[in-house]
Write a protein that holds these residues in place. Structure first.
Motif, mmCIF file in Angstrom:
data_model
loop_
_atom_site.group_PDB
_atom_site.id
_atom_site.type_symbol
_atom_site.label_atom_id
_atom_site.label_comp_id
_atom_site.label_asym_id
_atom_site.label_seq_id
_atom_site.Cartn_x
_atom_site.Cartn_y
_atom_site.Cartn_z
ATOM 1 N N GLY A 21 0.814 -1.214 0.000
ATOM 2 C CA GLY A 21 0.000 0.000 0.000
ATOM 3 C C GLY A 21 0.844 1.259 0.000
ATOM 4 N N ALA A 22 1.923 1.271 0.811
ATOM 5 C CA ALA A 22 2.810 2.434 0.853
ATOM 6 C C ALA A 22 3.517 2.633 -0.475
ATOM 7 C CB ALA A 22 3.831 2.268 1.976
ATOM 8 N N ALA A 23 3.938 1.516 -1.087
ATOM 9 C CA ALA A 23 4.612 1.614 -2.383
ATOM 10 C C ALA A 23 3.691 2.209 -3.438
ATOM 11 C CB ALA A 23 5.098 0.232 -2.818
ATOM 12 N N LEU A 24 2.474 1.712 -3.509
ATOM 13 C CA LEU A 24 1.532 2.214 -4.506
ATOM 14 C C LEU A 24 1.177 3.670 -4.233
ATOM 15 C CD1 LEU A 24 -0.735 -0.953 -4.790
ATOM 16 C CD2 LEU A 24 0.908 -0.130 -6.491
ATOM 17 N N ALA A 25 1.047 4.033 -2.956
ATOM 18 C CA ALA A 25 0.733 5.417 -2.609
ATOM 19 C C ALA A 25 1.856 6.370 -2.981
ATOM 20 C CB ALA A 25 0.430 5.521 -1.113
ATOM 21 N N ASN A 39 2.615 -14.829 -0.029
ATOM 22 C CA ASN A 39 1.880 -13.565 0.161
ATOM 23 C C ASN A 39 1.125 -13.112 -1.088
ATOM 24 O OD1 ASN A 39 3.882 -12.598 -1.536
ATOM 25 N ND2 ASN A 39 4.967 -11.439 0.035
ATOM 26 N N GLU A 40 0.865 -14.029 -2.023
ATOM 27 C CA GLU A 40 0.155 -13.618 -3.242
ATOM 28 C C GLU A 40 -1.220 -13.034 -2.902
ATOM 29 O OE1 GLU A 40 1.622 -16.488 -6.853
ATOM 30 O OE2 GLU A 40 0.549 -17.460 -5.194
ATOM 31 N N ALA A 41 -1.919 -13.620 -1.931
ATOM 32 C CA ALA A 41 -3.241 -13.116 -1.568
ATOM 33 C C ALA A 41 -3.146 -11.697 -1.000
ATOM 34 C CB ALA A 41 -3.913 -14.047 -0.561
ATOM 35 N N GLU A 42 -2.148 -11.456 -0.145
ATOM 36 C CA GLU A 42 -1.981 -10.116 0.432
ATOM 37 C C GLU A 42 -1.632 -9.094 -0.640
ATOM 38 O OE1 GLU A 42 -0.776 -12.923 1.731
ATOM 39 O OE2 GLU A 42 -0.491 -12.788 3.902
ATOM 40 N N VAL A 43 -0.760 -9.469 -1.576
ATOM 41 C CA VAL A 43 -0.405 -8.551 -2.651
ATOM 42 C C VAL A 43 -1.643 -8.191 -3.468
ATOM 43 C CG1 VAL A 43 0.840 -8.361 -4.852
ATOM 44 C CG2 VAL A 43 2.021 -9.210 -2.807
ATOM 45 N N GLY A 44 -2.409 -9.210 -3.828
ATOM 46 C CA GLY A 44 -3.619 -8.941 -4.590
ATOM 47 C C GLY A 44 -4.581 -8.035 -3.844
ATOM 48 N N ARG A 45 -4.771 -8.307 -2.560
ATOM 49 C CA ARG A 45 -5.681 -7.477 -1.756
ATOM 50 C C ARG A 45 -5.182 -6.038 -1.682
ATOM 51 N NH1 ARG A 45 -6.732 -8.166 4.778
ATOM 52 N NH2 ARG A 45 -7.720 -6.123 5.057
ATOM 53 N N ALA A 46 -3.887 -5.863 -1.465
ATOM 54 C CA ALA A 46 -3.331 -4.510 -1.363
ATOM 55 C C ALA A 46 -3.528 -3.740 -2.662
ATOM 56 C CB ALA A 46 -1.846 -4.581 -0.997
ATOM 57 N N VAL A 47 -3.349 -4.414 -3.788
ATOM 58 C CA VAL A 47 -3.561 -3.752 -5.075
ATOM 59 C C VAL A 47 -5.035 -3.375 -5.229
ATOM 60 C CG1 VAL A 47 -3.519 -4.050 -7.590
ATOM 61 C CG2 VAL A 47 -1.597 -4.853 -6.202
ATOM 62 N N ARG A 48 -5.931 -4.302 -4.894
ATOM 63 C CA ARG A 48 -7.361 -4.029 -5.046
ATOM 64 C C ARG A 48 -7.819 -2.879 -4.157
ATOM 65 N NH1 ARG A 48 -7.596 -9.584 -4.298
ATOM 66 N NH2 ARG A 48 -8.689 -9.317 -2.305
ATOM 67 N N GLU A 49 -7.242 -2.792 -2.951
ATOM 68 C CA GLU A 49 -7.688 -1.784 -1.987
ATOM 69 C C GLU A 49 -6.933 -0.465 -2.097
ATOM 70 O OE1 GLU A 49 -7.366 -3.655 1.829
ATOM 71 O OE2 GLU A 49 -9.072 -5.009 1.484
ATOM 72 N N SER A 50 -5.975 -0.377 -3.015
ATOM 73 C CA SER A 50 -5.111 0.802 -3.101
ATOM 74 C C SER A 50 -5.800 2.019 -3.700
ATOM 75 C CB SER A 50 -3.876 0.471 -3.940
ATOM 76 O OG SER A 50 -4.245 0.257 -5.310
ATOM 77 N N GLY A 51 -6.842 1.788 -4.477
ATOM 78 C CA GLY A 51 -7.458 2.896 -5.201
ATOM 79 C C GLY A 51 -6.786 3.212 -6.517
ATOM 80 N N VAL A 52 -5.674 2.522 -6.802
ATOM 81 C CA VAL A 52 -4.980 2.700 -8.085
ATOM 82 C C VAL A 52 -5.659 1.796 -9.115
ATOM 83 C CG1 VAL A 52 -2.786 2.489 -9.315
ATOM 84 C CG2 VAL A 52 -2.816 3.194 -6.896
#
Length: 253
Positions: A21-25, A39-52
């Motif tokens: 999330g910090a990286a995408l922000a 951590n594939e599930a966490e990566v996917g979730r972070a991307v989906r929730e990032s707003g990007v």
């Protein structure tokens, strides 16, 4: 594909979610994961929730040799875990029994639109010479250990000659070797000249030779690692870094 991104090795759970999330922000748009990172599930979730928007984020994952015999199911598993609609780049994590057959499964997933690109990790001249004639789709990218103490001086040009991109993992040393590399006097002198950090010098050097994916769980370091475009290394400085090569690998791949 973005030239600079975030590697997520060793990042799990909330730490992974926060780091991605910090990286995408901060503007990072390349996120690298793998089945073996867990951590594939966490990566996917972070991307989906990032707003990007999904199409602005480039996500890489990898099949491990233990998955090669059931590669088609493993590809589906990665797609399901990440839940991003498609995977931008899938790599074979390193050579192993059945790697050609697993790559052929990735070729089929590429044709089906499930993957946007495919490639390899930890393949060097001998491995590539044996592997490439046996597959139909040229790897878009080869990801290898590359840092100032292990520069792959012969391998990088060989890969580029195939029309394939090179990506560096462990660009800052890794496996307990970060402190030595990040205190190297040659790198320290160059960093002082440009009023930048030693990691920024190393990452800019790596970008001059290909693509780079530093890893960090520290938001400040993630932001710093992406701020690489306000200075440039001279030919003399690039030569000084080239002279640091020891062919010293920090992992067994």
């Amino acid at each position: 594909m973005p030239a600079n991104g975030l590697g997520t090795y060793s990042l799990t759970g909330q730490v992974c979610l926060d780091s991605v999330g910090a990286a995408l922000a901060s503007g990072v748009r390349l996120i690298d994961t793998a089945y073996m990172y867990g951590n594939e599930a966490e990566v996917g979730r972070a991307v989906r929730e990032s707003g990007v928007p999904r199409e602005e984020v480039f996500v890489t994952t990898k099949l491990y040799p233990s998955q090669f015999s059931g590669a088609e199911a493993a590809i589906e598993e990665a797609l399901e875990k990440m839940d991003l609609g498609y995977i931008d780049l899938m790599l074979l994590h390193h050579p192993g029994a059945g790697d050609v057959e697993a790559y052929c499964a990735m070729e089929r997933a590429l044709t089906a639109g499930k993957l946007r690109a495919i490639g390899l990790s930890c393949y060097y001249v001998d491995e590539l010479t044996a592997f490439l004639p046996r597959v139909s789709v040229k790897p878009a990218l080869v990801q290898n250990e590359i840092h100032p103490y292990c520069q792959d001086a012969e391998v990088v040009p060989f890969i580029h000659d195939q029309g394939t991109a090179v990506q560096a993992w462990y660009p800052l040393g890794g496996r307990g070797h970060n402190d030595e590399l990040l205190s190297d006097p040659v790198l320290a002198s160059i960093a002082q000249t440009h009023v930048v950090s030693i990691p920024q010098v190393i990452l800019w050097w790596a970008l001059q030779r290909g693509v780079v994916i530093p890893g960090s769980s520290n938001p400040a370091h993630i932001e710093e690692d992406d701020r690489l475009y306000h200075f440039a290394l001279t030919e003399e400085e690039m030569a000084a870094i080239a002279a640091l090569n020891r062919n010293e690998k920090h992992d067994w791949y």
